[in-house]
Design a protein around this motif. Structure first.
Motif, PDB file in Angstrom:
ATOM      1  N   THR A  88       1.517  -0.811   0.063  1.00  0.00           N
ATOM      2  CA  THR A  88      -0.045  -0.260  -0.164  1.00  0.00           C
ATOM      3  C   THR A  88       0.949   1.225  -0.007  1.00  0.00           C
ATOM      4  OG1 THR A  88      -0.230   0.017   1.984  1.00  0.00           O
ATOM      5  CG2 THR A  88      -1.553  -1.282   1.642  1.00  0.00           C
ATOM      6  N   PRO A  89       0.304   2.369  -0.508  1.00  0.00           N
ATOM      7  CA  PRO A  89       1.075   3.565  -0.360  1.00  0.00           C
ATOM      8  C   PRO A  89       1.916   4.002   1.296  1.00  0.00           C
ATOM      9  CG  PRO A  89      -0.924   4.036  -1.408  1.00  0.00           C
ATOM     10  CD  PRO A  89      -0.926   2.730  -0.627  1.00  0.00           C
ATOM     11  N   GLU A  90       1.071   3.148   2.296  1.00  0.00           N
ATOM     12  CA  GLU A  90       1.678   3.521   3.627  1.00  0.00           C
ATOM     13  C   GLU A  90       2.985   2.252   4.030  1.00  0.00           C
ATOM     14  OE1 GLU A  90      -0.996   5.031   7.354  1.00  0.00           O
ATOM     15  OE2 GLU A  90      -2.415   3.506   5.885  1.00  0.00           O
ATOM     16  N   ILE A 105       7.105  -1.664  -7.480  1.00  0.00           N
ATOM     17  CA  ILE A 105       6.334  -1.135  -9.046  1.00  0.00           C
ATOM     18  C   ILE A 105       5.192  -1.097  -8.588  1.00  0.00           C
ATOM     19  CG2 ILE A 105       5.755  -1.838 -11.325  1.00  0.00           C
ATOM     20  CD1 ILE A 105       8.348  -3.839 -11.242  1.00  0.00           C
ATOM     21  N   ALA A 106       4.492   0.343  -8.420  1.00  0.00           N
ATOM     22  CA  ALA A 106       3.625   0.502  -7.970  1.00  0.00           C
ATOM     23  C   ALA A 106       2.059   1.769  -7.422  1.00  0.00           C
ATOM     24  CB  ALA A 106       3.834  -0.406  -5.982  1.00  0.00           C
ATOM     25  N   THR A 107       2.476   1.974  -9.168  1.00  0.00           N
ATOM     26  CA  THR A 107       1.727   3.895  -9.341  1.00  0.00           C
ATOM     27  C   THR A 107       2.553   4.314  -8.357  1.00  0.00           C
ATOM     28  OG1 THR A 107       0.168   3.899  -7.512  1.00  0.00           O
ATOM     29  CG2 THR A 107      -0.312   2.946  -9.366  1.00  0.00           C
ATOM     30  N   MET A 108       4.053   3.837  -7.955  1.00  0.00           N
ATOM     31  CA  MET A 108       5.264   5.189  -6.896  1.00  0.00           C
ATOM     32  C   MET A 108       5.369   6.460  -7.599  1.00  0.00           C
ATOM     33  SD  MET A 108       7.225   3.983  -4.560  1.00  0.00           S
ATOM     34  CE  MET A 108       8.347   4.809  -3.286  1.00  0.00           C
ATOM     35  N   SER A 109       5.315   7.135  -7.379  1.00  0.00           N
ATOM     36  CA  SER A 109       5.655   8.724  -7.864  1.00  0.00           C
ATOM     37  C   SER A 109       7.325   9.299  -7.618  1.00  0.00           C
ATOM     38  CB  SER A 109       5.201   9.795  -7.811  1.00  0.00           C
ATOM     39  OG  SER A 109       3.865   9.512  -8.110  1.00  0.00           O
ATOM     40  N   THR A 156      -0.485   8.672  -0.010  1.00  0.00           N
ATOM     41  CA  THR A 156       0.186   8.839  -1.210  1.00  0.00           C
ATOM     42  C   THR A 156       0.597  10.426  -1.058  1.00  0.00           C
ATOM     43  OG1 THR A 156      -2.049  10.317  -1.499  1.00  0.00           O
ATOM     44  CG2 THR A 156      -1.572   7.741  -2.148  1.00  0.00           C
ATOM     45  N   THR A 157       0.604  11.169  -2.802  1.00  0.00           N
ATOM     46  CA  THR A 157       1.391  12.831  -2.703  1.00  0.00           C
ATOM     47  C   THR A 157       0.086  12.874  -2.701  1.00  0.00           C
ATOM     48  OG1 THR A 157       1.408  11.552  -5.090  1.00  0.00           O
ATOM     49  CG2 THR A 157       2.926  12.082  -4.632  1.00  0.00           C
ATOM     50  N   GLY A 158      -1.475  12.337  -3.410  1.00  0.00           N
ATOM     51  CA  GLY A 158      -2.329  13.403  -2.851  1.00  0.00           C
ATOM     52  C   GLY A 158      -2.803  13.729  -1.251  1.00  0.00           C
ATOM     53  N   SER A 176      -7.008   2.971   1.633  1.00  0.00           N
ATOM     54  CA  SER A 176      -7.496   1.955   0.063  1.00  0.00           C
ATOM     55  C   SER A 176      -7.852   3.441  -0.966  1.00  0.00           C
ATOM     56  CB  SER A 176      -7.655   0.324   0.400  1.00  0.00           C
ATOM     57  OG  SER A 176      -9.015   0.452   0.490  1.00  0.00           O
ATOM     58  N   TYR A 177      -7.943   2.459  -2.030  1.00  0.00           N
ATOM     59  CA  TYR A 177      -9.025   3.375  -2.855  1.00  0.00           C
ATOM     60  C   TYR A 177     -10.404   3.001  -2.743  1.00  0.00           C
ATOM     61  CZ  TYR A 177      -5.292   5.197  -4.453  1.00  0.00           C
ATOM     62  OH  TYR A 177      -3.821   5.960  -4.844  1.00  0.00           O
ATOM     63  N   ASN A 178     -11.000   1.616  -2.853  1.00  0.00           N
ATOM     64  CA  ASN A 178     -12.341   1.240  -2.563  1.00  0.00           C
ATOM     65  C   ASN A 178     -12.879   1.757  -1.128  1.00  0.00           C
ATOM     66  OD1 ASN A 178     -11.825  -0.164  -4.385  1.00  0.00           O
ATOM     67  ND2 ASN A 178     -11.361  -2.447  -3.883  1.00  0.00           N
ATOM     68  N   LYS A 218       2.185  16.596 -12.114  1.00  0.00           N
ATOM     69  CA  LYS A 218       2.801  15.314 -12.831  1.00  0.00           C
ATOM     70  C   LYS A 218       3.504  14.425 -12.160  1.00  0.00           C
ATOM     71  CE  LYS A 218       3.806  17.386 -16.804  1.00  0.00           C
ATOM     72  NZ  LYS A 218       2.779  17.365 -18.520  1.00  0.00           N
ATOM     73  N   GLU A 219       2.990  13.096 -11.912  1.00  0.00           N
ATOM     74  CA  GLU A 219       3.092  12.294 -11.043  1.00  0.00           C
ATOM     75  C   GLU A 219       4.148  10.902 -11.883  1.00  0.00           C
ATOM     76  OE1 GLU A 219       2.671  12.375  -7.736  1.00  0.00           O
ATOM     77  OE2 GLU A 219       1.572  13.691  -8.224  1.00  0.00           O
ATOM     78  N   TYR A 220       5.006  11.504 -12.038  1.00  0.00           N
ATOM     79  CA  TYR A 220       6.280  10.219 -12.617  1.00  0.00           C
ATOM     80  C   TYR A 220       6.252   8.979 -12.058  1.00  0.00           C
ATOM     81  CZ  TYR A 220       7.642  14.943 -14.984  1.00  0.00           C
ATOM     82  OH  TYR A 220       7.275  15.721 -15.681  1.00  0.00           O
ATOM     83  N   TYR A 221       6.007   8.054 -12.388  1.00  0.00           N
ATOM     84  CA  TYR A 221       5.715   7.263 -11.899  1.00  0.00           C
ATOM     85  C   TYR A 221       7.210   5.796 -11.981  1.00  0.00           C
ATOM     86  CZ  TYR A 221       0.517   6.275 -10.686  1.00  0.00           C
ATOM     87  OH  TYR A 221      -0.717   6.435 -11.000  1.00  0.00           O
ATOM     88  N   SER A 222       7.254   6.082 -11.172  1.00  0.00           N
ATOM     89  CA  SER A 222       8.968   4.713 -11.445  1.00  0.00           C
ATOM     90  C   SER A 222       9.073   4.171 -10.698  1.00  0.00           C
ATOM     91  CB  SER A 222      10.154   5.715 -10.885  1.00  0.00           C
ATOM     92  OG  SER A 222      11.024   5.751 -10.791  1.00  0.00           O
TER      93      SER A 222
HETATM   94  N1  GLU Z   1       1.524   8.319  -7.605  1.00  0.00           N
HETATM   95  C1  GLU Z   1       1.091   8.404  -5.942  1.00  0.00           C
HETATM   96  C2  GLU Z   1       2.198   8.442  -5.185  1.00  0.00           C
HETATM   97  O1  GLU Z   1       3.015   7.448  -5.332  1.00  0.00           O
HETATM   98  C3  GLU Z   1      -0.421   7.908  -6.034  1.00  0.00           C
HETATM   99  C4  GLU Z   1      -0.813   6.439  -5.900  1.00  0.00           C
HETATM  100  C5  GLU Z   1      -0.969   5.384  -5.502  1.00  0.00           C
HETATM  101  O2  GLU Z   1      -0.076   4.980  -4.660  1.00  0.00           O
HETATM  102  O3  GLU Z   1      -1.460   5.064  -4.639  1.00  0.00           O
HETATM  103  O4  GLU Z   1       1.369   8.693  -4.227  1.00  0.00           O
END
Ligand code: GLU
Length: 266
Positions: A88-90, A105-109, A156-158, A176-178, A218-222
């Motif tokens: 999770t982001p946490e 590899i998890a939508t991580m900016s 998250t960055t949000g 979580s998103y849900n 801008k969220e640069y996923y890496s």
């Molecule tokens: N890309 C954002 C972040 O790294 C949000 C996506 C996420 O990881 O849930 O915090």
């Protein structure tokens, strides 16, 4: 007596051989992954279309990136040499730095705070933070959340952006998103601020919601790795792979497969 000496020698050689195979495990992460013929990857399971479960199968954009990594490093054609660990982001940075996973590899900016404690490859995708609201909502900007309830995902960055751009909003952090989406559906929050790429998954699956046009970041996923010399060779290989995937059009094909309409007005 001779027999005893012989047995002692055998024991000594067996022990030293076993010891060797243990101590021979390389320190360098790239060699270690090849030596073990396995890679442990931290991935999301609640972030459609990046990492999510459908009919019992883990799939998504990030899963395809993970499979490309395993193919490049281990010649793994099917992804069977990957051990996926859900993050999770946490939890993800702790999971990485404690050694529970080799890479994330998890939508991580990429961001500067995180870059103090983990290392990042070059980006493989760019998202942007946006607001998702129910159709007919009066929320038309992030500022209008100052008198309302804003949902974000913890870690998250949000979460950071909402504190900066709508400091007087009542911030409701969910794990979580849900859970955040459920709150939105129940009217317990007025909007969710998150990456458009993940909100998009909810828009596809649920009628009656929209993503507002503004993008706040801008969220640069890496791909994230641990810091340190022993991770450098792997980082170099991953950067080469991302570069190749960009040049060859493979990254674009993955994007078209999972999010064909994201930046076309969804
Ligand atoms: N890309 C954002 C972040 O790294 C949000 C996506 C996420 O990881 O849930 O915090």
């Amino acid at each position: 007596m001779k027999k005893v000496i012989f047995l002692l020698l055998i024991t000594f050689f067996t022990l030293s051989l076993t010891g060797c195979s243990g101590s021979k495990e390389p320190k360098d992460l790239l060699s270690k992954i090849k030596f073990k013929n396995k890679i442990v990857i931290g991935i999301k399971n609640d972030s459609k279309p990046f990492g999510y479960i459908e009919n019992g199968e883990l799939k998504g954009f990030d899963v395809d990136i993970a499979k490309s990594v395993s193919k490049m490093l281990l010649g793994d054609k099917t992804g069977e040499l990957i051990e996926f660990v859900y993050v999770t982001p946490e939890s993800r940075i702790i999971d990485l730095n404690s050694g529970k996973v080799d890479i994330i590899i998890a939508t991580m900016s990429i961001n500067t705070t995180r870059a103090h404690i983990v290392d990042f490859t070059s980006p493989y995708f760019v998202a942007g933070q946006a607001l998702m609201v129910p159709d007919g909502s009066r929320v038309n900007s992030i500022e209008s959340l100052n008198t309302r309830k804003a949902g974000v995902i913890l870690g998250t960055t949000g979460e950071k952006t909402i504190r900066q751009l709508a400091p007087n909003a009542t911030i409701i952090g969910k794990k979580s998103y849900n859970e955040a989406f459920e709150f939105l559906a129940q009217g317990k929050i007025d909007a969710i601020l998150a990456d458009d790429s993940i909100l998009y998954g909810y828009i596809i699956d649920n009628k009656g919601y929209k993503i507002l046009p503004a993008r706040y970041t801008k969220e640069y996923y890496s791909i994230a790795l641990r810091k340190g010399k022993e991770n450098e060779a792997l980082k170099e290989e991953l950067n080469k792979m991302i570069d190749f995937m960009q040049q060859s059009g493979r990254l674009n094909r993955i994007k078209e497969k999972w999010i064909p309409n994201l930046h076309k007005g969804a």
